[in-house]
Design an enzyme around this catalytic site. Structure first.
Site, PDB file in Angstrom:
ATOM      1  N   GLU A 329      11.153 -13.145  15.976  1.00 55.38           N
ATOM      2  CA  GLU A 329      11.933 -13.658  17.114  1.00 55.38           C
ATOM      3  C   GLU A 329      11.112 -14.671  17.891  1.00 55.38           C
ATOM      4  O   GLU A 329      10.973 -14.615  19.106  1.00 55.38           O
ATOM      5  CB  GLU A 329      12.356 -12.489  18.021  1.00 55.38           C
ATOM      6  N   CYS A 413      19.221  -5.773  24.187  1.00 60.84           N
ATOM      7  CA  CYS A 413      18.632  -6.484  25.332  1.00 60.84           C
ATOM      8  C   CYS A 413      19.555  -7.569  25.878  1.00 60.84           C
ATOM      9  O   CYS A 413      19.617  -7.775  27.095  1.00 60.84           O
ATOM     10  CB  CYS A 413      17.308  -7.097  24.914  1.00 60.84           C
TER      11      CYS A 413
HETATM   12 ZN   LIG Z   1      17.928 -10.123  23.719  1.00 62.11          ZN
END
Ligand SMILES: [Zn+2]
Length: 812
Positions: A329, A413
């Site tokens: 990420e 998230c």
């Molecule tokens: Zn996120």
């Protein structure tokens, strides 16, 4: 409660002694800015009425709330508790984030039912806190065998991935928000008890660590601002100062993904390049800005400026998104900005706006607001659907239809970050410094701005971002002199970004202008603002005009993915071509030559009302002989942030300027007009089996462009794909190109497979004359005794411990 800057009025003793050091520019709090426009206000209301309730519901449904109940039961001595670990040790942080969003919403729109519901959640959280202040439900629930990332004891895997400090960071942010919204201390007291445990545990002469996932640093500064407890600020600085490549105490370790992964490759003040996990990075940079602002730490401030320069020079997407790579990420290498596989996590965009806003508050330069606005209108807003019900985790700039927003995620998230960002975003509109007002963003609405010389009301009237005419009525209590600094956005100064990463290629057209009560103002632009320093009388009118022609943007040539490609922008809005608006549902075959005229119009009926760009383009298609055919055709683009609200299909931000950069549409075959279905996958809503009959030749089995897989199903012998033909056809050959992501995922070519055809209501195996191949990186062709049928079924047996998938399927 009223705020001054980021600090509640009551704690400052306003009108008395000097304020403690903080950012020189003070944001006008979101509670003082009331938007009534057609763009943001409906989004904020949908967030309040749909996103926040559904996120709470998901926290209940997925057991996130129950984590606190289970921990509390263990603390009460109950021995009959489900002790299984959560999916991730940070699952509880999602609830904190939604509480923070609910608190911001309550600050603006009272809602007794929501208030009471949040009180109930807070009681559960408080009951899950251990006597010394520790909160981390997986360890409390099962100290002997918590989640495997948690470590055998408190804190020992914090630098790796336990997320103990990260979770507390979200708790602190939620607690501060809830206290400021309601005046209640219930969650604040929980946070203070936990923060005091951290202060007692970590620091010079005590234990040392740093957060494996940053956030705690900025959260401790928030807690410091509200409580005035210097130890919280000192701990924030300590956590930043300690971060680095080691050595670490016996038994503790950094994240095995490497030191770059969570920005521990260098001491923070030595860093110059954004690397690693993008969300962790921007949370950390925000914390560094906060600590630098409050403590005057010049080395930390300088590091932030260096990292920012590097980012906007080589790692920023035109949508304002960051994080090129799904692997880790993470940020990619400089100029590595692929479009279809762009990660651009929604959280990273939210973090970008946190950070760029802070840099503006520190430096007073509108270049940070230019980047903030770009992310806000594009890469951040795309993270949530128009109806507020579904979310993107990655926000790619190109799609073949494999992308769709989802209601929730295993790692959840992003929804929480949207719910907390939206209600607080009016706080980005204005700032003050001394007796001067800075107008940063534009939208219809009013703001009550408290200056040392008294309150001034600003009323903006505008259709921004669809129209660049902004009328601002300035109303002080009585006529007096002060300065109003009006931002002239970079895009209105012929500068899409404050670097050479992107540039406009068409003529700039008319310049921005300002009149006050009808009289022109000299357009002297200083750090992105025109200062109007005069005596303002109630009802004086500033008329800002920001012409909004359609602009063409190209990339720095070092961005390979964008060579011979063009993007479209109008005002702050980046556009994308999407499948419903272009011939044959295709956009990857479009060529938009530089000379083609483009116009823009508002479409009230489309996507809740959006500006669209229209014109003519060239569509490329292959004929039966494989020769490229060019066809002039209509062209339309919509705001990028609103794509994927009408189903799956092609989308592209960067469009071909030349034939060579476009992908001609494949010639239709028996399968391209077929209907397709695959055996269902648990949580497989992001999967699109249509990709395997789209006619796109894969580059390899690992090609991430357009495939279908059954991940996370592994080792199954009962998966299938059905291809239903438009009409019965005679078939004697089938070809499969397998998907296999060895090196980055758990999908492999299958152990075996076979082909069946539909005969009446039965599936009958074909009679193969050749073997069923399972080779990687090539077509696997099987010939069989001809059948006439209206449907074919591929049956797949996965390898043990792996999933399976297909790139492409075709028949003859
Ligand atoms: Zn996120």
């Amino acid at each position: 409660m009223l705020w001054i800057g980021l600090v509640p009025l009551a704690l400052l003793g306003v009108g008395h002694a000097a304020q403690p050091p903080d950012y020189p520019f003070k944001p006008v709090p979101f509670t003082a800015v009331h938007l009534t426009d057609d763009f943001w206000a409906p989004r904020i209301e949908i967030n309040r009425t749909t996103s926040i309730p559904s996120a709470f519901e998901q926290c209940e449904l997925t057991g996130r709330v129950a984590l606190f109940d289970r921990a509390a039961a263990v603390l009460r001595g109950n021995t009959n508790v489900d002790t299984r670990p959560p999916g991730y040790p940070f699952d509880e942080s999602d609830l904190y984030k939604v509480i923070e969003g609910a608190a911001y919403s309550l600050s603006v729109t009272p809602d007794p039912k929501l208030d009471a519901y949040v009180d109930g959640l807070i009681a559960k959280i408080a009951a899950a806190q251990e006597p010394d202040g520790y909160i981390y439900t997986t360890r409390t629930i099962n100290p002997g065998s918590p989640h495997r990332w948690a470590g055998a004891e408190r804190w020992v895997l914090e630098r790796d991935d336990s997320h103990e400090l990260y979770n507390l960071g979200h708790l602190f942010e939620a607690a501060v928000a809830h206290h400021l919204a309601t005046g209640k201390r219930s969650l604040l007291d929980v946070a203070i008890k936990a923060a005091d445990l951290l202060v007692a545990t970590f620091g010079p002469g005590k234990r040392t660590t740093w957060p494996g996932h940053q956030l705690t640093e900025l959260a401790l500064v928030k807690l410091y601002r509200v409580t005035g407890t210097p130890a919280y600020l000192a701990l924030a600085q300590f956590l930043l100062d300690e971060r680095g490549p080691g050595p670490y105490p016996e038994g503790e370790r950094a994240n095995p993904r490497g030191l770059n992964y969570n920005q521990a490759h260098l001491k923070v003040v030595e860093q110059s390049e954004p690397v690693g996990h993008a969300v962790r990075a921007v949370y950390m940079y925000s914390g560094m800005a906060d600590v630098a602002a409050v403590t005057g730490n010049e080395a930390m401030r300088a590091a932030g400026r260096r990292i920012w320069e590097h980012l906007i020079t080589s790692k920023l997407y035109i949508t304002g998104g960051i994080g090129a790579s799904g692997s880790g990420e993470a940020f990619g290498q400089p100029y590595e900005l692929p479009n279809m596989t762009a990660y651009n996590e929604t959280c990273a965009s939210v973090g970008m706006d946190f950070w760029n806003h802070r840099l503006f508050l520190m430096e007073g330069d509108a270049k940070y607001l230019d980047v903030m606005e770009r992310t806000l209108f594009n890469g951040l807003l795309s993270g949530v659907s128009l109806d507020g019900k579904t979310y993107f985790y990655p926000n790619p700039l190109e799609s073949t239809g494999q992308h769709a927003r989802q209601e929730w995620f295993g790692v959840a998230c992003c929804p929480g970050n949207i719910t907390r960002f939206m209600p607080s975003m009016p706080g980005y509109f204005y700032a003050t410094r001394g007796d001067a007002v800075f107008v940063n963003l534009f939208a219809k609405g009013t703001a009550g701005i408290d200056l040392p010389g008294g309150r001034v009301t600003f009323a903006q009237d505008t259709r921004y971002p669809w129209d660049g005419a902004v009328t601002m009525t300035v109303t002080p209590a009585r006529a007096r002199r002060f300065a109003v600094h009006v931002r002239i956005p970079g895009w209105a100064r012929n500068e899409p970004v404050p670097s050479d990463l992107y540039r406009f290629i068409d003529p700039a057209g008319a310049a921005a202008s300002i009149r006050v009560n009808g009289a022109p103002v000299a357009m002297t632009i200083d750090r992105g603002f025109v200062a109007i320093d005069r005596t303002w009388a109630p009802g004086d009118v500033i008329a800002l005009d920001l012409p909004m022609p359609v602009r063409r943007i190209v990339s720095n040539d070092q961005v390979l993915a964008n060579r011979n490609r063009v993007a479209l922008q109008r005002g702050p809005v980046v556009f994308a071509a999407e499948w419903p608006d272009n011939p044959d549902g295709k956009v990857r075959n479009i060529v938009l030559p530089d000379g083609q005229a483009l116009t823009s119009a508002f479409r009230r009926d489309l996507l809740n009302g959006v500006q669209v760009i229209t014109g003519r383009a060239i569509g490329l298609a292959l004929d039966e002989q494989g020769t490229v055919q060019r066809r002039e055709q209509p062209f339309m683009a919509i705001p990028y942030a609103t794509w994927a609200n009408r189903g799956r299909g092609q989308m592209a931000v960067w469009l071909a300027r030349t034939d060579a950069a476009a992908r001609p549409t494949p010639f239709p075959t028996l399968v391209t007009s077929a209907a397709i279905a695959a055996s269902p996958i648990p949580s497989g809503r992001g999967k699109n089996p249509r990709n395997i009959i789209d006619g796109e030749e894969p580059a390899s089995s690992a090609d991430p462009t357009s495939y279908f897989d059954w991940w996370p199903v592994q080792g199954s012998a009962s998966e299938w794909v059905d291809v239903t033909l438009a009409k019965p056809s005679r078939v004697s050959t089938a070809e499969v190109y397998w998907f296999d992501d060895t090196g980055r995922g758990g999908v492999r070519v299958p152990a075996s497979w076979r082909l069946l055809y539909r005969s009446g209501d039965r599936w009958v195996p074909v009679e193969p004359a050749t073997a069923y191949g399972v080779a990687r990186n090539e077509w696997n062709t099987v010939s069989f005794a001809p059948v006439t049928t209206d449907a074919l079924r591929i049956e797949v047996v996965m390898q043990q411990g792996f999933s399976a998938g297909l790139q492409e399927f075709r028949i003859k």
